[in-house]
Design an enzyme around this catalytic site. Structure first.
Site, PDB file in Angstrom:
ATOM      1  N   TYR A  51     -58.262  58.128  10.136  1.00 37.96           N
ATOM      2  CA  TYR A  51     -59.623  58.031   9.585  1.00 37.96           C
ATOM      3  C   TYR A  51     -59.663  58.602   8.174  1.00 37.96           C
ATOM      4  O   TYR A  51     -59.078  59.651   7.922  1.00 37.96           O
ATOM      5  CB  TYR A  51     -60.604  58.833  10.454  1.00 37.96           C
ATOM      6  CG  TYR A  51     -61.567  57.926  11.187  1.00 37.96           C
ATOM      7  CD1 TYR A  51     -62.373  57.049  10.473  1.00 37.96           C
ATOM      8  CD2 TYR A  51     -61.671  57.950  12.572  1.00 37.96           C
ATOM      9  CE1 TYR A  51     -63.254  56.213  11.135  1.00 37.96           C
ATOM     10  CE2 TYR A  51     -62.546  57.111  13.238  1.00 37.96           C
ATOM     11  CZ  TYR A  51     -63.336  56.242  12.512  1.00 37.96           C
ATOM     12  OH  TYR A  51     -64.201  55.411  13.160  1.00 37.96           O
ATOM     13  N   GLU A  53     -62.812  58.449   5.889  1.00 38.59           N
ATOM     14  CA  GLU A  53     -64.108  58.216   5.235  1.00 38.59           C
ATOM     15  C   GLU A  53     -64.195  58.965   3.917  1.00 38.59           C
ATOM     16  O   GLU A  53     -63.773  60.116   3.817  1.00 38.59           O
ATOM     17  CB  GLU A  53     -65.247  58.653   6.158  1.00 38.59           C
ATOM     18  CG  GLU A  53     -65.670  57.522   7.068  1.00 38.59           C
ATOM     19  CD  GLU A  53     -66.310  58.011   8.341  1.00 38.59           C
ATOM     20  OE1 GLU A  53     -65.733  58.913   8.963  1.00 38.59           O
ATOM     21  OE2 GLU A  53     -67.368  57.482   8.696  1.00 38.59           O
ATOM     22  N   ASP A 197     -68.182  36.035  -6.972  1.00 37.58           N
ATOM     23  CA  ASP A 197     -67.365  36.107  -5.759  1.00 37.58           C
ATOM     24  C   ASP A 197     -66.217  35.129  -5.974  1.00 37.58           C
ATOM     25  O   ASP A 197     -66.393  33.919  -5.895  1.00 37.58           O
ATOM     26  CB  ASP A 197     -68.231  35.705  -4.553  1.00 37.58           C
ATOM     27  CG  ASP A 197     -67.450  35.689  -3.253  1.00 37.58           C
ATOM     28  OD1 ASP A 197     -66.204  35.743  -3.304  1.00 37.58           O
ATOM     29  OD2 ASP A 197     -68.082  35.602  -2.181  1.00 37.58           O
ATOM     30  N   THR A 223     -62.174  38.254  -1.179  1.00 36.49           N
ATOM     31  CA  THR A 223     -61.334  38.555  -0.031  1.00 36.49           C
ATOM     32  C   THR A 223     -59.910  38.667  -0.571  1.00 36.49           C
ATOM     33  O   THR A 223     -59.622  38.259  -1.692  1.00 36.49           O
ATOM     34  CB  THR A 223     -61.379  37.429   1.015  1.00 36.49           C
ATOM     35  OG1 THR A 223     -61.211  36.182   0.334  1.00 36.49           O
ATOM     36  CG2 THR A 223     -62.677  37.411   1.782  1.00 36.49           C
ATOM     37  N   LYS A 226     -56.899  34.864   0.906  1.00 34.82           N
ATOM     38  CA  LYS A 226     -56.904  33.415   0.675  1.00 34.82           C
ATOM     39  C   LYS A 226     -55.779  33.090  -0.311  1.00 34.82           C
ATOM     40  O   LYS A 226     -54.618  33.316   0.014  1.00 34.82           O
ATOM     41  CB  LYS A 226     -58.282  32.983   0.173  1.00 34.82           C
ATOM     42  CG  LYS A 226     -59.396  33.243   1.207  1.00 34.82           C
ATOM     43  CD  LYS A 226     -60.720  32.647   0.792  1.00 34.82           C
ATOM     44  CE  LYS A 226     -61.781  32.791   1.866  1.00 34.82           C
ATOM     45  NZ  LYS A 226     -62.588  34.011   1.757  1.00 34.82           N
ATOM     46  N   ARG A 232     -56.089  40.318   5.713  1.00 35.71           N
ATOM     47  CA  ARG A 232     -57.527  40.048   5.790  1.00 35.71           C
ATOM     48  C   ARG A 232     -58.271  41.291   5.322  1.00 35.71           C
ATOM     49  O   ARG A 232     -58.271  42.317   6.007  1.00 35.71           O
ATOM     50  CB  ARG A 232     -57.955  39.736   7.227  1.00 35.71           C
ATOM     51  CG  ARG A 232     -57.198  38.606   7.872  1.00 35.71           C
ATOM     52  CD  ARG A 232     -57.923  38.077   9.072  1.00 35.71           C
ATOM     53  NE  ARG A 232     -58.983  37.203   8.648  1.00 35.71           N
ATOM     54  CZ  ARG A 232     -58.810  35.953   8.210  1.00 35.71           C
ATOM     55  NH1 ARG A 232     -57.603  35.436   8.141  1.00 35.71           N
ATOM     56  NH2 ARG A 232     -59.824  35.220   7.834  1.00 35.71           N
TER      57      ARG A 232
HETATM   58  N1  DSN Z   1     -64.910  31.457   5.523  1.00 29.33           N
HETATM   59  C1  DSN Z   1     -64.355  31.303   4.204  1.00 29.33           C
HETATM   60  C2  DSN Z   1     -63.924  29.905   3.921  1.00 29.33           C
HETATM   61  O1  DSN Z   1     -63.357  29.292   4.805  1.00 29.33           O
HETATM   62  O2  DSN Z   1     -64.126  29.416   2.829  1.00 29.33           O
HETATM   63  C3  DSN Z   1     -65.248  31.786   3.148  1.00 29.33           C
HETATM   64  O3  DSN Z   1     -65.364  33.158   3.266  1.00 29.33           O
END
Ligand code: DSN
Length: 411
Positions: A51, A53, A197, A223, A226, A232
């Site tokens: 942990y 925090e 974003d 994120t 990707k 993730r």
């Molecule tokens: N769920 C994602 C996507 O597939 O584009 C976006 O966060």
């Protein structure tokens, strides 16, 4: 997975089946990828036991010497890779990153303006069923009905009328470059914060094949799993003057303890993304996407905006007389993974929309190049002509399995 097999063979078997499935499938979901073994090891490490925090040197638990060092390295790598003033590596994923920023910069009920979900935006850019649309007064810009592209004059007019406190750029299903400088000037005209974003394109930005939003945005969220090819997780990049507020929005505003195993894996992924081979990867992702798009067009598929500048494309299937779900389900039967998607101004429902979204990040990680894109386009074309013919689909499925199994991660 020796221990897992001994202790819980049911789960172990399902994980093994998933590994085999990912190996033998052509994965075209543009938000998915494969991580390196190094990222996987960091993700599955003892850091999950701790942990933490708070932030580095200001934690609420003892025993943080290694965690602080890991988080500091991840922050420095993020700042250096993207050229930002500050970075926060604690968001658990993209949605918490976005909500954390709103919590840090705004009051509940403040007006935000993002791209409408059915036009390619994201749920967390103010869509009405998301916390960002429930707790904030969200208005949504749409694409130009003729070009199906972002129209900065329309966005400016809307911003002037609505006077939002924060404008969001970024999308989940938009195949063209975004003009971040234009967004910045619109935000300045109406005195709004400007957030981007870049979840879908972060790896392309890191690899230098997509314009960067960092010089123009107050805050950039992403994120990490990707095109960036990490675990993730989520990441926020901040301009000077935004760090304290945004950090507070993430913790204690939204989250408790960060996921330290993910933080370490993000650090590893950021190191990988700084390499020359990652630049080559990013270039190949875009090149593959262009060839896949062109090949699909040759088969008579109607691509929204007529092609792509980035890693993804959207097929509007109206001219083929089938729906998005028809094609995505049939493709799934032959081990080609995509997702049905609304197209701009879609008359169909999101559960069975008119389009299919596909992209090249995962298949490029497996070493596929331009010639493989032509083969994949031909598979997609054959499947579109065999939607209800299980015999033909079975045959294509065998061919796809054989084709896909020849490739393995090339990094
Ligand atoms: N769920 C994602 C996507 O597939 O584009 C976006 O966060």
């Amino acid at each position: 997975m020796e221990h897992l097999f001994n202790q819980d063979s049911e789960i172990a078997q399902l994980i093994q089946q998933e590994e085999e499935r990912q190996h033998s499938t052509i994965r075209l979901i543009p938000s998915e990828n494969y991580v390196s073994k190094a990222v996987m090891e960091a993700t599955g490490s003892v850091l999950t036991n701790k942990y933490s925090e708070g932030y580095s040197k200001k934690r609420y638990y003892e025993g943080q010497e290694n965690i602080d060092a890991i988080e500091d390295i991840a922050i420095e790598r993020a700042k250096s890779l993207f050229g930002s003033y500050g970075a926060n590596v604690q968001p658990l994923s993209g949605a918490p990153a976005n909500l954390g920023v709103l919590l840090g910069l705004l009051q509940p009920g403040d007006k935000i303006m993002g791209m409408a979900l059915p036009h390619g935006g994201h749920l967390t850019h103010g869509w009405k069923v998301s916390a960002t649309g429930i707790y904030y007064n969200a208005v949504q810009y749409e694409l130009n009905p003729e070009t199906k592209r972002l129209d900065y004059d329309m966005i400016r007019d809307m911003a002037k009328k609505e006077m939002p406190k924060l404008i969001i750029a970024g999308a989940s299903a938009y195949p063209r470059f975004i003009d971040f400088e234009a967004f910045r000037s619109i935000a300045d005209e109406v005195g709004a914060y400007f957030m981007t974003d870049m979840a879908h394109i972060a790896g392309l930005v890191a690899g230098g094949v997509h314009p960067s939003p960092v010089p123009y945005s107050d805050v950039v969220t992403t994120t990490t799993h990707k095109t960036l090819r990490g675990p993730r997780g989520g990441l926020i990049l901040m301009a000077k003057g935004f760090v304290t507020k945004v950090n507070k929005g993430v913790f204690p505003g939204l989250q408790g303890g960060p996921h330290n195993h993910t933080t370490a894996a993000i650090a590893v992924a950021l190191k990988e993304a700084s390499s020359d081979s990652f630049k080559e990867y990013a270039k190949q992702v875009v090149s593959n996407a262009k060839v896949l798009a062109d090949s699909l067009i040759e088969y008579g598929f109607d691509l929204v905006t007529g092609g792509t500048d980035n890693h993804l494309m959207l097929i509007d299937l109206t001219n083929k007389g089938i729906t998005g779900k028809d094609l995505s389900s049939a493709l799934n039967k032959v081990n080609i993974e995509t997702n049905a998607n609304t197209v701009p101004f879609d008359k169909r429902s999101p559960m069975d929309p008119s389009g299919v979204r596909l992209g090249t990040p995962a298949i490029t990680s497996k070493g596929m190049k331009e010639s493989e894109m032509k083969t994949i386009a031909s598979f997609i074309n054959r499947v579109s002509q065999s939607i209800n013919d299980d015999e033909k689909l079975n045959k294509i499925s065998e061919e796809v399995k054989e084709f896909s199994s020849k490739y393995d991660l090339v990094f």
